[in-house]
Design a protein around this motif. Structure first.
Motif, PDB file in Angstrom:
ATOM      1  N   UNK A  91       0.827  -1.210   0.000  1.00  0.00           N
ATOM      2  CA  UNK A  91       0.000   0.000   0.000  1.00  0.00           C
ATOM      3  C   UNK A  91       0.856   1.253   0.000  1.00  0.00           C
ATOM      4  N   UNK A  92       0.490   2.175  -0.852  1.00  0.00           N
ATOM      5  CA  UNK A  92       1.080   3.512  -0.854  1.00  0.00           C
ATOM      6  C   UNK A  92      -0.054   4.499  -1.127  1.00  0.00           C
ATOM      7  N   UNK A  93       0.285   5.709  -1.384  1.00  0.00           N
ATOM      8  CA  UNK A  93      -0.739   6.726  -1.601  1.00  0.00           C
ATOM      9  C   UNK A  93      -1.043   6.938  -3.081  1.00  0.00           C
ATOM     10  N   UNK A  94      -0.782   5.945  -3.918  1.00  0.00           N
ATOM     11  CA  UNK A  94      -1.112   6.065  -5.339  1.00  0.00           C
ATOM     12  C   UNK A  94      -2.630   6.136  -5.501  1.00  0.00           C
ATOM     13  N   UNK A  95      -3.115   6.796  -6.550  1.00  0.00           N
ATOM     14  CA  UNK A  95      -4.568   6.945  -6.719  1.00  0.00           C
ATOM     15  C   UNK A  95      -5.323   5.623  -6.729  1.00  0.00           C
ATOM     16  N   UNK A  96      -4.774   4.610  -7.400  1.00  0.00           N
ATOM     17  CA  UNK A  96      -5.482   3.337  -7.495  1.00  0.00           C
ATOM     18  C   UNK A  96      -5.644   2.696  -6.122  1.00  0.00           C
ATOM     19  N   UNK A  97      -4.626   2.811  -5.290  1.00  0.00           N
ATOM     20  CA  UNK A  97      -4.692   2.169  -3.982  1.00  0.00           C
ATOM     21  C   UNK A  97      -5.516   2.984  -2.986  1.00  0.00           C
ATOM     22  N   UNK A  98      -5.520   4.283  -3.141  1.00  0.00           N
ATOM     23  CA  UNK A  98      -6.403   5.102  -2.316  1.00  0.00           C
ATOM     24  C   UNK A  98      -7.858   4.813  -2.668  1.00  0.00           C
ATOM     25  N   UNK A 153      -3.864   0.681   7.563  1.00  0.00           N
ATOM     26  CA  UNK A 153      -3.505   0.766   6.140  1.00  0.00           C
ATOM     27  C   UNK A 153      -3.012   2.182   5.799  1.00  0.00           C
ATOM     28  N   UNK A 154      -3.680   3.179   6.356  1.00  0.00           N
ATOM     29  CA  UNK A 154      -3.306   4.555   6.057  1.00  0.00           C
ATOM     30  C   UNK A 154      -1.909   4.884   6.585  1.00  0.00           C
ATOM     31  N   UNK A 155      -1.508   4.236   7.667  1.00  0.00           N
ATOM     32  CA  UNK A 155      -0.192   4.507   8.244  1.00  0.00           C
ATOM     33  C   UNK A 155       0.885   3.550   7.720  1.00  0.00           C
ATOM     34  N   UNK A 156       0.544   2.681   6.810  1.00  0.00           N
ATOM     35  CA  UNK A 156       1.515   1.723   6.276  1.00  0.00           C
ATOM     36  C   UNK A 156       2.789   2.386   5.752  1.00  0.00           C
ATOM     37  N   UNK A 157       2.701   3.481   4.986  1.00  0.00           N
ATOM     38  CA  UNK A 157       3.943   4.114   4.518  1.00  0.00           C
ATOM     39  C   UNK A 157       4.868   4.527   5.660  1.00  0.00           C
ATOM     40  N   UNK A 158       4.299   4.896   6.801  1.00  0.00           N
ATOM     41  CA  UNK A 158       5.129   5.273   7.945  1.00  0.00           C
ATOM     42  C   UNK A 158       5.899   4.069   8.460  1.00  0.00           C
ATOM     43  N   UNK A 159       5.222   2.950   8.627  1.00  0.00           N
ATOM     44  CA  UNK A 159       5.881   1.747   9.151  1.00  0.00           C
ATOM     45  C   UNK A 159       6.939   1.218   8.188  1.00  0.00           C
ATOM     46  N   UNK A 160       6.764   1.499   6.913  1.00  0.00           N
ATOM     47  CA  UNK A 160       7.720   1.003   5.923  1.00  0.00           C
ATOM     48  C   UNK A 160       9.023   1.801   5.912  1.00  0.00           C
ATOM     49  N   UNK A 161       9.002   3.034   6.437  1.00  0.00           N
ATOM     50  CA  UNK A 161      10.229   3.843   6.416  1.00  0.00           C
ATOM     51  C   UNK A 161      10.919   3.891   7.775  1.00  0.00           C
ATOM     52  N   UNK A 162      10.230   3.470   8.842  1.00  0.00           N
ATOM     53  CA  UNK A 162      10.863   3.473  10.162  1.00  0.00           C
ATOM     54  C   UNK A 162      11.969   2.415  10.227  1.00  0.00           C
ATOM     55  N   UNK A 163      13.007   2.712  10.969  1.00  0.00           N
ATOM     56  CA  UNK A 163      14.111   1.774  11.112  1.00  0.00           C
ATOM     57  C   UNK A 163      13.728   0.588  12.008  1.00  0.00           C
ATOM     58  N   UNK A 164      12.958   0.857  13.063  1.00  0.00           N
ATOM     59  CA  UNK A 164      12.551  -0.201  13.989  1.00  0.00           C
ATOM     60  C   UNK A 164      11.025  -0.159  14.167  1.00  0.00           C
ATOM     61  N   UNK A 165      10.280  -0.533  13.149  1.00  0.00           N
ATOM     62  CA  UNK A 165       8.815  -0.407  13.229  1.00  0.00           C
ATOM     63  C   UNK A 165       8.174  -1.299  14.280  1.00  0.00           C
ATOM     64  N   UNK A 166       8.658  -2.532  14.436  1.00  0.00           N
ATOM     65  CA  UNK A 166       8.025  -3.451  15.384  1.00  0.00           C
ATOM     66  C   UNK A 166       8.214  -2.977  16.831  1.00  0.00           C
ATOM     67  N   UNK A 167       9.431  -2.611  17.268  1.00  0.00           N
ATOM     68  CA  UNK A 167       9.567  -2.079  18.633  1.00  0.00           C
ATOM     69  C   UNK A 167       8.704  -0.840  18.873  1.00  0.00           C
TER      70      UNK A 167
END
Length: 368
Positions: A88-95, A147-161
């Protein structure tokens, strides 16, 4: 007890399902039977939990089964949802897909459940609040936030912690309020984020004979522990929608219970996934309709409470009644996930709504 409430041709087929599709959404592309099987079996567990709940008041065995299911069924479903949100990203098709598969059904079913309660209880309708999810709709609200915050979790260095820190903080914040059921959103967040970080190969780690065999004593021990705890355990811990203060526990219990419940859910989910068939089965096709089953079965569950079906005869609360309720629940969810039901309700669960979006929203992004 107050119920909550939501889910894999050949085993070697490549996973080609679009990553933006939520768990339970059928697509025209070839599908991996393992995931469809997993989603169907997970939604069966969801419905069994709801169907068994009235039996827990008089049956310790039913209470133990109920607690066992609630220990891992939503974590498993959320983990798979996170896995299918990786692209998921913020592309029009996925939004657009986010709007038509989550937001629009959320609004429709918020209205539908509110008016259904008005009819079923013969009482003035409650105010419709799009910020306070009704019954099962909490999962759509949570999936929208995740889903809306997915791009944030994808760029964090330690998303799970980070996700675990948020879960612990939520567990000590009784004033989060009912908006979007944020207590559940945050406490279940680690499972979604872990799903985002997983690869197909991670699911293959449990596809071993010894894991399937080991899962038998693990589930037996978990069921035994649930039976032992049933008379005294506060099952509010399993719903993940209460703070420790609301559960009358000290603050230090927040991290302890967050990680303890995560550990239990992780082990049971691994055992569950080990048992999921990798091949096409009679119920594989039903895995594509789990969102339908999830949203629709709540009407029958609510109706069973309002019409007091469980009070119709004494035998319903006997061991034989538990078996009958189980068979009826599995049959019900299988029908609700079937192709005929999906054809009838597609316009409210998966509306296309091309008229509401610009042309570019319907196009897939160009390959890099």
């Amino acid at each position: 007890m107050s119920p909550t409430a939501t889910p894999a041709t050949v085993a070697t087929a490549p996973l080609s399902r679009p990553a933006e599709a939520p768990a339970g959404t059928p697509t025209p592309a070839a599908r991996d039977p393992f995931f469809d099987n997993a989603k169907y079996l997970a939604i069966v567990l969801v419905v069994l939990g709801h169907a068994w709940q009235p039996l827990t008041y008089t049956s310790r065995a039913a209470t133990a089964l109920y607690m066992l299911v609630y220990a891992f069924h939503m974590p498993a479903f959320i983990l798979i949802s996170g896995y299918f949100s990786r692209g998921f990203d913020m592309s029009p098709a996925k939004v657009k897909r986010l709007m038509t598969s989550i937001v629009v059904p959320y609004v429709i079913f918020e209205v539908a459940y509110t008016w259904f309660q008005h009819w079923g209880e013969d009482a003035p309708p409650e105010p419709i609040s799009l910020l306070n999810p009704y019954y099962l709709n909490w999962f759509l609200a949570a999936l929208f936030v995740w889903r809306l915050t997915t791009p944030v979790w994808k760029v964090l260095r330690w998303p799970v912690p980070v996700a675990f820190v948020i879960a612990v903080l939520a567990a000590v914040c009784p004033d989060l309020g009912a908006d979007f059921d944020l207590q559940r959103v945050f406490q279940f967040l680690p499972f979604f984020v872990i799903g985002l970080r997983m690869k197909r190969s991670h699911f293959e780690l449990v596809d071993r004979r010894w894991v399937r065999i080991a899962a038998v004593p693990v589930f037996a021990a978990a069921l035994g522990a649930a039976y032992w705890l049933a008379p005294t355990w506060d099952d509010g811990w399993l719903f993940h929608n209460y703070s420790v203060q609301e559960l009358h526990a000290p603050l230090w219990m927040a991290p302890v219970m967050v990680f303890a419940l995560f550990g239990v859910a992780a082990v049971l989910t691994a055992g569950f996934l080990a048992w999921v068939p990798r091949r096409t089965t009679w119920f594989t096709a039903l895995g594509g309709g789990t969102l339908y089953g999830f949203l629709l079965h709540g009407f029958l569950i609510k109706l069973s409470r309002w019409q007091e079906w469980y009070e119709a005869a004494d035998w319903i609360r006997s061991p034989a009644g538990l078996v009958v309720v189980t068979v009826l629940a599995v049959t019900m969810i299988s029908v609700l996930c079937s192709a005929p039901v999906r054809r009838v309700f597609r316009y409210v669960v998966e509306p296309r709504m091309d008229w509401a979006f610009r042309a570019e929203a319907g196009r897939k992004p160009a390959a890099p």
